[in-house]
Design an enzyme around this catalytic site. Structure first.
Site, PDB file in Angstrom:
ATOM      1  N   GLU A  76       0.814  -1.220   0.000  1.00 31.37           N
ATOM      2  CA  GLU A  76       0.000   0.000   0.000  1.00 31.37           C
ATOM      3  C   GLU A  76       0.846   1.267   0.000  1.00 31.37           C
ATOM      4  O   GLU A  76       0.443   2.292  -0.548  1.00 31.37           O
ATOM      5  CB  GLU A  76      -0.957   0.021   1.201  1.00 31.37           C
ATOM      6  CG  GLU A  76      -2.091  -0.986   1.114  1.00 31.37           C
ATOM      7  CD  GLU A  76      -1.721  -2.356   1.688  1.00 31.37           C
ATOM      8  OE1 GLU A  76      -2.598  -3.244   1.711  1.00 31.37           O
ATOM      9  OE2 GLU A  76      -0.556  -2.531   2.115  1.00 31.37           O
ATOM     10  N   PHE A  87     -11.990  -7.400  13.591  1.00 31.44           N
ATOM     11  CA  PHE A  87     -10.870  -7.857  12.767  1.00 31.44           C
ATOM     12  C   PHE A  87     -10.509  -6.798  11.724  1.00 31.44           C
ATOM     13  O   PHE A  87     -11.380  -6.271  11.044  1.00 31.44           O
ATOM     14  CB  PHE A  87     -11.233  -9.181  12.079  1.00 31.44           C
ATOM     15  CG  PHE A  87     -10.151  -9.690  11.168  1.00 31.44           C
ATOM     16  CD1 PHE A  87      -8.910 -10.056  11.672  1.00 31.44           C
ATOM     17  CD2 PHE A  87     -10.368  -9.807   9.801  1.00 31.44           C
ATOM     18  CE1 PHE A  87      -7.907 -10.507  10.831  1.00 31.44           C
ATOM     19  CE2 PHE A  87      -9.375 -10.257   8.950  1.00 31.44           C
ATOM     20  CZ  PHE A  87      -8.130 -10.619   9.472  1.00 31.44           C
ATOM     21  N   GLN A  88      -9.241  -6.482  11.647  1.00 30.81           N
ATOM     22  CA  GLN A  88      -8.713  -5.473  10.719  1.00 30.81           C
ATOM     23  C   GLN A  88      -9.394  -4.114  10.889  1.00 30.81           C
ATOM     24  O   GLN A  88      -9.651  -3.412   9.906  1.00 30.81           O
ATOM     25  CB  GLN A  88      -8.808  -5.949   9.256  1.00 30.81           C
ATOM     26  CG  GLN A  88      -7.832  -7.085   8.957  1.00 30.81           C
ATOM     27  CD  GLN A  88      -7.646  -7.356   7.481  1.00 30.81           C
ATOM     28  OE1 GLN A  88      -8.545  -7.131   6.676  1.00 30.81           O
ATOM     29  NE2 GLN A  88      -6.471  -7.870   7.114  1.00 30.81           N
ATOM     30  N   LYS A  90     -17.792  -0.918   5.336  1.00 35.08           N
ATOM     31  CA  LYS A  90     -18.183  -2.016   4.447  1.00 35.08           C
ATOM     32  C   LYS A  90     -19.701  -2.097   4.330  1.00 35.08           C
ATOM     33  O   LYS A  90     -20.246  -2.361   3.249  1.00 35.08           O
ATOM     34  CB  LYS A  90     -17.616  -3.338   4.978  1.00 35.08           C
ATOM     35  CG  LYS A  90     -17.836  -4.518   4.031  1.00 35.08           C
ATOM     36  CD  LYS A  90     -17.123  -5.776   4.504  1.00 35.08           C
ATOM     37  CE  LYS A  90     -17.244  -6.894   3.456  1.00 35.08           C
ATOM     38  NZ  LYS A  90     -16.508  -8.118   3.870  1.00 35.08           N
ATOM     39  N   MET A 136      23.721   9.437   3.351  1.00 34.91           N
ATOM     40  CA  MET A 136      23.655  10.717   4.043  1.00 34.91           C
ATOM     41  C   MET A 136      23.945  10.543   5.538  1.00 34.91           C
ATOM     42  O   MET A 136      24.616  11.378   6.151  1.00 34.91           O
ATOM     43  CB  MET A 136      22.280  11.369   3.835  1.00 34.91           C
ATOM     44  CG  MET A 136      22.216  12.808   4.325  1.00 34.91           C
ATOM     45  SD  MET A 136      23.397  13.901   3.481  1.00 34.91           S
ATOM     46  CE  MET A 136      22.391  14.540   2.152  1.00 34.91           C
TER      47      MET A 136
END
Length: 580
Positions: free
Chosen positions: A54, A116-117, A166, A479
């Site tokens: 993602e 969940f999630q 959802k 760096m």
């Protein structure tokens, strides 16, 4: 537009995205967003690109937006899918990139139960987005999408999150597109106040040592043409920040280069010794100013920005101008032409031209025929040319790319400025190439950055997105290593990546369906770049194995005054004040 009859919230979402003109979405499906992926499959207008992480979707949306000026779009599921977008959202927020992230959320009845999630992504991202929406009522989907795209693309652009439950995606609703948006309190001022423009024009003509301090706002506003006219009319020297590279042509004699911590000596001197700073879409960032107390001590400040919160945030301002850079510069031009008054900057311009000539950007040739990273980027810029788009990661390679590639036009330099996100280049280049398929797109990456997001090469290979990647491989976190050399007695704690040994970048590229090339000799640089340029039907990765001790100069150490700029180790420029 109204669709009669019932549709699902998911269908309404896809129709809404089509209605705002979305043609490309970067994303990964998952449980909570899955209902939206079903109608997405049937869309004739939207191409969905399945990324491998993602974070890649978010940076790709940023690259797409930065290259095209349009709103970039990414999509993820709830919980870990959404939290993986946090870094790109923060990055877009810092660099004013217009993007919309659509995330799935658990069903409305389950919100707050640690389902969940489940993660409160709107709460998590509130400080790093322009705005966030949580949609639980399917009837609200069209209005929310319309508002999100308006917010992302107007005023100071930025990222907007739309989190959709959802249950709202699955429920039946009627699709109704809003005829007008109601965003109370959101009225960005684009037209500058005439009184402030008049005051600015007066200061410009009265000053003797003015500098145009140009920031990323000029690029976001599409104001490069107006800037060129202002520079031509007044003859005032120009500096372009890291975010504004390409806003003003590098080849122009008035251009002093990039200011700041790793800025050119001429740009830093120009700001430090000026009596007037005309700031256009810049924000007096700490990387530009160094120690604020000693920054440009004799300068009055005209600060033009579309975001009133930036004006006076870091530096006292004499003439604040709230407005869009394009309109601000246009109004300034009109007034300066009307009055016909011209400032006397002759001595100042001559002084800075002298500094620019005495302290040009340069580098030492490394010992034993090793490859200088600056040479690689000089040649890459020369061969790929100013029409190409260059995306950089973060670190030494980013600074070398900012200095040693010549930028002549806006939207051709794309990098992570404010947040400094490693792993930005490859997915951003992917997004830029999707948005500008006819342009050559180079990702200039360090071996450290590259290993954070290189899995998006699979996305590029499978979806026919032929980006080119130049890995500036000094087998270290360059760096950080430079700071350890200068400030930590060469104690190289955890900066050695061993990346000339593991992984084999050529084999890795080939495993991902790309062409892999390697180069470790100065004599082979041109031929290698030309070979990469000749391949147009698949992504190319070039492992440039450069000298590991090369450093970025000039440099102002963090927290010190810009007056303490060094153009090489232990070498400070010597300005003759009598020249002024």
């Amino acid at each position: 537009m109204t669709q009669h009859g019932q549709v699902t919230g998911a269908q309404s979402l896809i129709t809404s995205l089509e209605a705002v003109g979305v043609t490309d979405i970067f994303g990964i499906p998952g449980g909570a967003i899955l209902p939206a992926y079903d109608p997405l499959m049937d869309s004739q207008r939207i191409r969905h690109i399945l990324v491998r992480h993602e974070q890649g979707a978010g940076h790709a949306a940023q690259g797409y937006a930065a290259a095209t000026g349009k709103v970039g779009v990414c999509m993820a599921t709830s919980g870990p899918g959404a939290t993986n977008l946090v870094t790109p959202l923060a990055d877009a927020h810092m660099d004013s990139v217009p993007m919309v992230a659509v995330t799935g959320q658990v069903g409305a009845s389950m919100i707050g139960t640690d389902a969940f999630q489940e993660a409160d992504i709107r709460g998590i991202t509130m400080p790093i987005t322009k705005h966030g929406f949580l949609v639980t009522d399917p009837a609200e989907i069209p209005r929310t999408i319309a508002e999100a795209f308006h917010l992302a693309s107007t005023g100071r652009p930025g990222p907007v999150l739309v989190d959709v439950a959802k249950s709202a995606l699955q429920a039946l609703t009627s699709f109704e597109w809003p005829t007008e948006l109601q965003l109370p309190g959101y009225r960005p001022v684009t037209k500058p106040h005439a009184k402030q423009i008049k005051e600015a024009a007066r200061l410009i003509t009265e000053s003797r040592r003015p500098v145009l301090y140009v920031g990323g706002g000029v690029i976001r506003a599409g104001a490069s043409r107006e800037l060129a006219e202002l520079a031509a009319l007044t003859g005032i020297p120009v500096v372009t920040t890291l975010m504004a590279r390409g806003a003003f042509p590098d080849s122009h004699p008035q251009h002093l280069g990039m200011p700041g911590m790793h800025g050119t000596v001429a740009a830093v001197a120009g700001l430090q010794k000026s009596d007037l700073i005309i700031s256009l879409g810049a924000r007096f960032d700490d990387r530009v100013t160094g120690n604020l107390d000693s920054f440009a001590p004799h300068a009055q400040v005209i600060h033009a920005d579309i975001d009133p919160a930036e004006i006076g945030k870091n530096r006292h301002v004499d003439v604040p101008i709230v407005g869009d850079c394009k309109e601000v510069i246009a109004d300034l031009l009109t007034l300066l032409r009307e009055t016909g008054e011209q400032g006397d900057y002759e001595a100042w311009v001559a002084f800075l031209a002298g500094v620019k000539q005495r302290y040009p950007l340069g580098y030492d040739t490394p010992p034993g025929g090793a490859l200088a990273p600056q040479h690689v980027l000089e040649r890459l810029g020369a061969i790929a040319g100013p029409e190409a788009i260059y995306c950089a990661g973060v670190g030494q390679h980013q600074m070398w790319a900012a200095h040693f590639v010549g930028y002549e036009r806006p939207n051709t330099w794309i990098n992570s400025g404010g947040l400094g996100t490693m792993g930005y280049a490859v997915p951003a280049a992917m997004g830029a190439k999707v948005g500008m398929p006819d342009s050559t797109v180079w990702a200039i990456d360090g071996d450290g950055c590259f290993q954070m997001t290189n899995q998006e090469l699979a996305t590029c290979a499978i979806n026919d997105i032929p980006i080119k990647v130049a890995i500036i491989n000094n087998e270290s976190l360059g760096m950080v290593r430079q700071w350890q050399t200068l400030f930590y007695n060469e104690r190289y704690s955890n900066t050695d990546l061993h990346s000339k040994r593991i992984p084999d970048f050529v084999k890795l590229a080939e495993a991902y369906g790309c062409v892999g090339l390697a180069c470790d000799s100065p004599a082979d640089v041109d031929a290698t770049i030309e070979k990469a340029m000749a391949i147009d039907d698949q992504p190319v990765v070039v492992d440039f194995r450069v000298h590991r001790d090369a450093m970025v100069w000039p440099m102002v150490a963090a927290g010190t005054s810009n007056d303490e700029i060094k153009y090489a180790r232990d070498l400070a420029p010597d300005f003759d004040e009598n020249d002024l």
